[in-house]
Design a protein around this motif. Structure first.
Motif, mmCIF file in Angstrom:
data_model
loop_
_atom_site.group_PDB
_atom_site.id
_atom_site.type_symbol
_atom_site.label_atom_id
_atom_site.label_comp_id
_atom_site.label_asym_id
_atom_site.label_seq_id
_atom_site.Cartn_x
_atom_site.Cartn_y
_atom_site.Cartn_z
ATOM 1 N N GLY A 130 0.750 -1.095 -0.080
ATOM 2 C CA GLY A 130 -0.124 -0.080 0.173
ATOM 3 C C GLY A 130 0.801 1.387 -0.026
ATOM 4 O O GLY A 130 0.384 2.389 -0.158
ATOM 5 N N CYS A 131 2.182 0.880 0.065
ATOM 6 C CA CYS A 131 2.917 2.420 0.005
ATOM 7 C C CYS A 131 3.834 2.404 -1.278
ATOM 8 O O CYS A 131 4.498 3.379 -1.474
ATOM 9 C CB CYS A 131 4.022 2.099 1.405
ATOM 10 N N LEU A 132 3.816 1.236 -1.909
ATOM 11 C CA LEU A 132 4.866 1.297 -3.095
ATOM 12 C C LEU A 132 3.828 0.947 -4.212
ATOM 13 O O LEU A 132 3.321 -0.397 -4.271
ATOM 14 C CB LEU A 132 6.147 0.456 -2.791
ATOM 15 N N TYR A 133 3.819 1.662 -5.474
ATOM 16 C CA TYR A 133 3.197 1.399 -6.451
ATOM 17 C C TYR A 133 3.930 1.369 -7.746
ATOM 18 O O TYR A 133 4.798 2.383 -7.924
ATOM 19 C CB TYR A 133 1.995 2.353 -6.744
ATOM 20 N N VAL A 134 4.098 0.610 -8.647
ATOM 21 C CA VAL A 134 4.687 0.498 -10.049
ATOM 22 C C VAL A 134 3.705 0.616 -11.172
ATOM 23 O O VAL A 134 2.859 -0.352 -11.137
ATOM 24 C CB VAL A 134 5.740 -0.739 -10.382
ATOM 25 N N ILE A 135 3.770 1.641 -11.958
ATOM 26 C CA ILE A 135 2.814 1.704 -13.138
ATOM 27 C C ILE A 135 3.760 0.900 -14.363
ATOM 28 O O ILE A 135 4.726 1.526 -14.645
ATOM 29 C CB ILE A 135 2.613 3.067 -13.356
ATOM 30 N N ILE A 136 2.996 0.130 -14.873
ATOM 31 C CA ILE A 136 3.473 -0.666 -16.037
ATOM 32 C C ILE A 136 2.526 -0.394 -17.550
ATOM 33 O O ILE A 136 1.481 -0.043 -17.136
ATOM 34 C CB ILE A 136 3.795 -2.151 -15.657
ATOM 35 N N GLY A 137 3.044 -0.812 -18.384
ATOM 36 C CA GLY A 137 2.347 -0.890 -19.822
ATOM 37 C C GLY A 137 2.824 -1.485 -20.962
ATOM 38 O O GLY A 137 3.898 -2.131 -20.596
ATOM 39 N N ARG A 138 2.312 -1.270 -21.929
ATOM 40 C CA ARG A 138 2.876 -2.041 -23.265
ATOM 41 C C ARG A 138 4.382 -1.734 -23.410
ATOM 42 O O ARG A 138 5.029 -2.244 -24.248
ATOM 43 C CB ARG A 138 1.928 -1.894 -24.517
ATOM 44 N N GLY A 139 4.799 -0.301 -23.146
ATOM 45 C CA GLY A 139 5.806 -0.006 -23.487
ATOM 46 C C GLY A 139 7.034 -0.273 -22.460
ATOM 47 O O GLY A 139 8.153 -0.110 -22.646
ATOM 48 N N THR A 140 6.727 -0.969 -21.307
ATOM 49 C CA THR A 140 7.736 -1.542 -20.448
ATOM 50 C C THR A 140 8.390 -2.655 -20.959
ATOM 51 O O THR A 140 7.717 -3.866 -20.926
ATOM 52 C CB THR A 140 6.896 -1.511 -18.914
ATOM 53 N N PHE A 141 9.608 -2.619 -21.314
ATOM 54 C CA PHE A 141 10.392 -3.497 -21.988
ATOM 55 C C PHE A 141 11.767 -3.783 -21.690
ATOM 56 O O PHE A 141 12.320 -2.871 -21.529
ATOM 57 C CB PHE A 141 10.241 -3.182 -23.747
ATOM 58 N N SER A 142 12.381 -4.589 -22.112
ATOM 59 C CA SER A 142 13.797 -4.969 -22.093
ATOM 60 C C SER A 142 14.213 -4.847 -20.397
ATOM 61 O O SER A 142 13.880 -5.294 -19.497
ATOM 62 C CB SER A 142 14.425 -4.076 -22.937
ATOM 63 N N ALA A 143 15.398 -3.665 -20.318
ATOM 64 C CA ALA A 143 15.646 -3.427 -19.042
ATOM 65 C C ALA A 143 14.744 -3.052 -17.912
ATOM 66 O O ALA A 143 14.794 -3.262 -16.874
ATOM 67 C CB ALA A 143 17.023 -2.503 -19.128
ATOM 68 N N ALA A 203 11.077 -4.145 -13.397
ATOM 69 C CA ALA A 203 9.682 -4.523 -12.981
ATOM 70 C C ALA A 203 9.725 -5.700 -12.291
ATOM 71 O O ALA A 203 9.184 -5.976 -11.312
ATOM 72 C CB ALA A 203 8.688 -4.248 -14.082
ATOM 73 N N THR A 204 10.382 -6.549 -12.918
ATOM 74 C CA THR A 204 10.247 -8.123 -12.340
ATOM 75 C C THR A 204 11.049 -8.196 -11.226
ATOM 76 O O THR A 204 10.825 -8.975 -10.209
ATOM 77 C CB THR A 204 11.013 -9.122 -13.536
ATOM 78 N N ALA A 205 12.293 -7.455 -11.058
ATOM 79 C CA ALA A 205 13.223 -7.546 -9.976
ATOM 80 C C ALA A 205 12.229 -6.841 -8.725
ATOM 81 O O ALA A 205 12.325 -7.346 -7.527
ATOM 82 C CB ALA A 205 14.302 -6.851 -10.003
ATOM 83 N N ILE A 206 11.740 -5.803 -9.019
ATOM 84 C CA ILE A 206 10.751 -4.973 -8.044
ATOM 85 C C ILE A 206 9.716 -5.966 -7.427
ATOM 86 O O ILE A 206 9.315 -6.007 -6.193
ATOM 87 C CB ILE A 206 10.254 -3.832 -8.569
#
Length: 519
Positions: free
Chosen positions: A410-423, A428-431
């Motif tokens: 509830g304190c950490l949010y990550v916004i992802i999308g179709r452009g989230t790619f490669s590194a 994102a995966t490590a987070i």
């Protein structure tokens, strides 16, 4: 208890002598290092480098051979030597310098079999020059005399070379992935010749649930489109087989960009003139009409640039304030504090160090700010991030893991999308793996474990730059076969929100005020 102080001092001295190119002293010290610790591969590489510089090519060969057996892992600024093909190529060069033609050809062939990336290196090394007339060497290095070739012959030579390189370079991680078939050039590969290369419409489109135009050249404010009588969905379906992808999100991300390439759309038989396209558009007042747009040569802006400099974009014509996610999308990384919500918004658009403030220094400043201010939430926005150097995200990951103020549900949010790619996908995966983050937006543009890497090379006839991914990134668990990271708060983009300068992802985050178990 053994005393390792002599070893540590010798190692430090060897590194210093290599750094200053003091090769005689470096060779002596590295020989002492490997005698004290013979199991570290990169120590043997250092010894081989020093011996090579001194002209001791036989000694260098022996040291490279031991490095190969021990395995090599170096620091990020020495990354090339971690590849087995690199060690084999260096051994081939040692043979060249010794005058051993047979040994050089043998090791070069092995380097290619192991996936040597840069086939041009022997061509730029004067010591390889005597071997470049050898037919076997020319074939291995892709040295093709295109003089006198017709256009068809040249392209067929390019396709044959590309097919060979795909088979040679591509990574095959497991038998569960169906092996792609690469047909030799010249069998059934016929179609309309492409028009002028690099012809691109100076417009941008984005594929959202209710499609609309994303960016327009100065003076054009239309929305929606049909192309030379073909519905956009039909044109997207035609280009879809041409799009390299790790999942279907990449089709949504790159498909709209390909619609701008009139030379490609012309080659597919969907428009009559490669230099222009007639669009049937819906204007903001809901009336429709046609607009003929001339293409431009070598237009650099891509669909990954949401607001190209100098272009009119719909958000810039709306009375509402520009949303955070569109404000500085051309800046690699930045953050803003929203005091009313006690939220830090951090937009991470590219994984590459900037001269004025590398990522590590930026992360220190970011988390120092978080420590010293009232912050209830950190939002990391990765939706525009197409990648870069995965190694550079380690400082961010370490600070996230260690920040108890933020690393809570509830304190950490990550916004992802179709452009989230490669590194960015690796980030994102490590987070996801190491923190309590909640993911927001739409599915990411790649798998958590994926084949990737940018290692371009040039085709001999057309001089077109192509790429074959040759590394397998297993950032998640071996049993993770998801096509993407799926957001827990599903807030995909829509034209309705875009046209009113709203951000569904941030709206979803700011609306989360209740925290039941697990949240």
């Amino acid at each position: 208890m053994p005393d390792f102080s002599d070893y540590v001092r010798t190692l430090a001295g060897a590194e210093a002598k290599t750094g200053s190119a003091s090769w005689p002293a470096a060779a002596v010290l590295w020989a002492q290092v490997v005698e004290l610790n013979p199991v570290v591969g990169h120590h043997w590489v250092r010894l081989a480098e020093a011996r090579f510089e001194l002209g001791d090519y036989g000694g260098a060969l022996a040291a490279y051979g031991t490095a190969q057996e021990a395995g090599v892992w170096l620091h990020r600024d020495e990354i090339e030597a971690v590849f087995p093909a690199e060690i084999a190529y260096r051994m081939a060069t040692c043979h060249v310098r010794r005058g051993d033609r047979e040994g050089a050809v043998r090791e070069l062939r092995r380097a290619l079999r192991l996936g040597l990336r840069d086939l041009g290196r022997p061509k730029s090394d004067e010591h390889w020059e005597p071997l470049l007339g050898d037919e076997a060497v020319r074939e291995m290095l892709g040295i093709i005399d295109t003089t006198g070739m017709t256009r068809d012959e040249g392209w067929r030579a390019d396709l044959a070379f590309l097919a060979r390189e795909i088979k040679r370079r591509a990574y095959a991680p497991a038998a569960t992935r169906r092996r792609a078939r690469v047909r030799p050039a010249g069998r059934g590969q016929r179609g309309r010749a492409a028009g002028p290369a690099g012809q691109v419409l100076p417009v941008q489109r984005g594929a959202v649930r209710d499609r609309g135009r994303r960016g327009l050249p100065p003076g054009d404010r239309s929305t929606g489109a049909e192309r030379d009588g073909h519905p956009v969905d039909e044109v997207l379906a035609a280009v879809e087989p041409l799009i390299s992808r790790d999942n279907d999100q990449q089709v949504r991300w790159l498909g709209p960009d390909l619609l701008r390439w009139t030379s490609l759309i012309h080659a597919l038989g969907l428009i009559s003139d490669p230099r222009q396209a007639t669009l049937t558009v819906r204007f903001p007042d809901q009336t429709t009409g046609t607009v003929t747009v001339e293409s431009a040569a070598d237009l650099r802006s891509r669909v990954t640039d949401p607001r190209p400099a100098g272009w009119i974009s719909l958000p810039g014509t709306v009375g509402a304030p520009m949303p955070l996610y569109l404000r500085n999308s051309d800046t690699p990384y930045w953050f803003e504090y929203l005091p009313a919500e006690a939220v830090v918004y951090f937009q991470f658009n590219g994984v590459g160090d900037q001269p004025l403030e590398p990522i590590a220094a930026f992360c220190e400043r970011l988390f120092t700010f978080i420590d010293n201010h009232q912050v209830s939430k950190l939002v990391i926005d990765l939706r525009w991030n197409g990648g870069g150097n995965t190694y550079l995200v380690q400082p961010l990951l370490h600070r996230l893991i260690g920040c108890s103020k933020i690393n809570q549900r509830g304190c950490l949010y990550v916004i992802i999308g179709r452009g989230t790619f490669s590194a960015a996908q690796n980030t994102a995966t490590a987070i996801e793996r190491e923190t309590n983050a909640i993911f927001v937006g739409e599915p990411s543009g790649s798998r958590p474990n994926f084949i990737g890497e940018v290692s371009p090379f040039t085709l001999p006839y057309s001089k077109a730059s192509v790429n074959v991914a040759d590394l397998y990134w297993q950032t998640s668990w071996p049993t993770d076969h998801r096509p993407w990271i799926a957001p827990e708060l599903y807030a995909p983009p829509s034209f309705e929100a875009y046209s009113h300068n709203r951000d569904p992802a941030m709206e979803a985050i700011l609306s989360c005020r209740e925290h039941p178990p697990g949240w």
